[in-house]
Scaffold this motif. Sequence first.
Motif, PDB file in Angstrom:
ATOM      1  N   ASN A   1      -2.270  -5.062  -4.452  1.00 47.75           N
ATOM      2  CA  ASN A   1      -3.041  -4.991  -3.217  1.00 47.75           C
ATOM      3  C   ASN A   1      -2.163  -4.353  -2.140  1.00 47.75           C
ATOM      4  O   ASN A   1      -0.999  -4.743  -1.986  1.00 47.75           O
ATOM      5  CB  ASN A   1      -3.459  -6.386  -2.751  1.00 47.75           C
ATOM      6  N   ILE A   2      -2.707  -3.399  -1.425  1.00 45.65           N
ATOM      7  CA  ILE A   2      -1.936  -2.739  -0.388  1.00 45.65           C
ATOM      8  C   ILE A   2      -2.692  -2.776   0.935  1.00 45.65           C
ATOM      9  O   ILE A   2      -3.908  -2.978   0.980  1.00 45.65           O
ATOM     10  CB  ILE A   2      -1.580  -1.278  -0.746  1.00 45.65           C
ATOM     11  N   GLY A   3      -1.943  -2.593   2.017  1.00 49.76           N
ATOM     12  CA  GLY A   3      -2.525  -2.496   3.340  1.00 49.76           C
ATOM     13  C   GLY A   3      -2.078  -1.220   4.016  1.00 49.76           C
ATOM     14  O   GLY A   3      -1.415  -0.373   3.404  1.00 49.76           O
TER      15      GLY A   3
ATOM     16  N   SER B   1       0.026  -0.023   7.337  1.00 51.19           N
ATOM     17  CA  SER B   1       0.894  -0.455   8.424  1.00 51.19           C
ATOM     18  C   SER B   1       0.498   0.221   9.730  1.00 51.19           C
ATOM     19  O   SER B   1       0.008   1.355   9.740  1.00 51.19           O
ATOM     20  CB  SER B   1       2.350  -0.114   8.086  1.00 51.19           C
TER      21      SER B   1
ATOM     22  N   GLU C   1       2.378  -3.902  -0.959  1.00 42.33           N
ATOM     23  CA  GLU C   1       2.966  -2.690  -0.385  1.00 42.33           C
ATOM     24  C   GLU C   1       2.085  -2.254   0.775  1.00 42.33           C
ATOM     25  O   GLU C   1       0.922  -2.698   0.891  1.00 42.33           O
ATOM     26  CB  GLU C   1       3.079  -1.601  -1.457  1.00 42.33           C
ATOM     27  N   ALA C   2       2.613  -1.422   1.655  1.00 42.86           N
ATOM     28  CA  ALA C   2       1.843  -0.932   2.797  1.00 42.86           C
ATOM     29  C   ALA C   2       2.012   0.572   2.924  1.00 42.86           C
ATOM     30  O   ALA C   2       3.106   1.111   2.715  1.00 42.86           O
ATOM     31  CB  ALA C   2       2.298  -1.621   4.088  1.00 42.86           C
TER      32      ALA C   2
ATOM     33  N   TRP D   1      -0.300  -8.422   1.075  1.00 40.11           N
ATOM     34  CA  TRP D   1       0.120  -7.080   0.689  1.00 40.11           C
ATOM     35  C   TRP D   1       1.259  -7.104  -0.328  1.00 40.11           C
ATOM     36  O   TRP D   1       2.224  -7.849  -0.176  1.00 40.11           O
ATOM     37  CB  TRP D   1       0.597  -6.290   1.896  1.00 40.11           C
TER      38      TRP D   1
ATOM     39  N   TRP E   1       4.254  -7.484   8.229  1.00 38.15           N
ATOM     40  CA  TRP E   1       3.629  -7.538   6.909  1.00 38.15           C
ATOM     41  C   TRP E   1       2.525  -8.571   6.855  1.00 38.15           C
ATOM     42  O   TRP E   1       2.601  -9.617   7.493  1.00 38.15           O
ATOM     43  CB  TRP E   1       4.706  -7.901   5.886  1.00 38.15           C
ATOM     44  N   HIS E   2       1.502  -8.280   6.062  1.00 41.69           N
ATOM     45  CA  HIS E   2       0.459  -9.267   5.797  1.00 41.69           C
ATOM     46  C   HIS E   2       0.787  -9.958   4.474  1.00 41.69           C
ATOM     47  O   HIS E   2       1.187  -9.307   3.513  1.00 41.69           O
ATOM     48  CB  HIS E   2      -0.913  -8.585   5.711  1.00 41.69           C
TER      49      HIS E   2
ATOM     50  N   CYS F   1      -7.185  -1.726  -1.379  1.00 40.34           N
ATOM     51  CA  CYS F   1      -6.540  -1.287  -0.133  1.00 40.34           C
ATOM     52  C   CYS F   1      -7.415  -1.788   1.007  1.00 40.34           C
ATOM     53  O   CYS F   1      -8.505  -1.260   1.251  1.00 40.34           O
ATOM     54  CB  CYS F   1      -6.419   0.231  -0.084  1.00 40.34           C
TER      55      CYS F   1
END
Length: 280
Positions: free
Chosen positions: A129-131, A133, A167-168, A165, A161-162, A253
Amino acid sequence: MSCLVNGVHSSQTSVHDRGLLYGHSVFETVAVNAGKLLLWDQHLARLLLGAQTLNIPFHNELATLLMADVAQLLASHEQANGLNVIRIQLTMGQGGRGYANPESPTPTRIVSLHDYPIQHLQRAKTGVNIGVSDVRLAQQPLLAGIKHGNRLEQVLARSRWHPDWDEALLLDQDQNVIEGTQSNLFVVEQGVLKTPDLSLCGVAGVMRGYVLGLAQTIGVEVQTVRLSLSQVESADEVFLTNSLIGIWPVKRCGKILYNTSEVSSKLLKKIQKNEVIPNI
C-alpha cells in the motif's frame, strides 16, 4: 552492523569531513547473496558517475580499496543464510570552513555491513500500500540521477508518514510524479511500461535501469515520460523497484485499488532467475 572507515574498524569519522558538514558524498546500497555483490557493476558505475559529478576523486586504486574493504567485512561477518547488505559511502574527505572544495582532497570511504531486510522480499508476494507525500522534490538537473548524501527530502517525507503506507510517492514542484522515498516507480498503461523522467530530480536506481532493459527482452515496450498523479491512479498496473526489494507490486494507492500484477510478476520471475535479487 560492522563498519570500516578508510579500511579500519571504526564507527567514527572526522568532524571536518565534508560528507558530514555538507552532505558532500555519494553512496550505494548493495544486496549480497552468498558472498556475491548483486548488480555490482551497475552500482560501481553509478558511484563513479556520482563522484565525478561532485568532483570527488575516484581512481583505480580507490576502487581496489573499496573491494578490499567489502571482502574484509564479508569474510568476518557473513550471515548464516548468506544474505547481507553492503553500504558504501564515499565523501570528499576533510576540508576547511566554507563551501569551496579542498585543493588536494583525500576521499573518505565508509563501508558497512548489515543484515538483509528479508521482509522487503516478502512484500513482492503480498503487494504494498502506498500514499502520496506532501513533500515536493526540488528540481536540480546537476544532481538528478545520482545518489548523493543529502537525503533531507526523503527524511522529511518519512517524518510525515501514514501508518498504512509501505512507501510514499514524491512529486516535484511541477506536480510530476518522480519516485518513491526509497524506490523507483513504474506504471503499465495499455501494455506499455512507463517510468518517470529523472532529468530534473530523483535517483536513477540500479534496479530501475535493469528492469528497463529486461522488459524489452520480453517484448514489453518501455517509455521514460513525464508522469502525472492522475496517470498513476488510472494505470492498469503499478509497481516499485530498488536493488534490495526487487519489485513491489502496488495493490493500493490511497483509495485506488489495482487488480493486476501481470507485467511485474513476469519481471520478478526474470530477475529471480537471473539472480540479481535473492529468491526466498
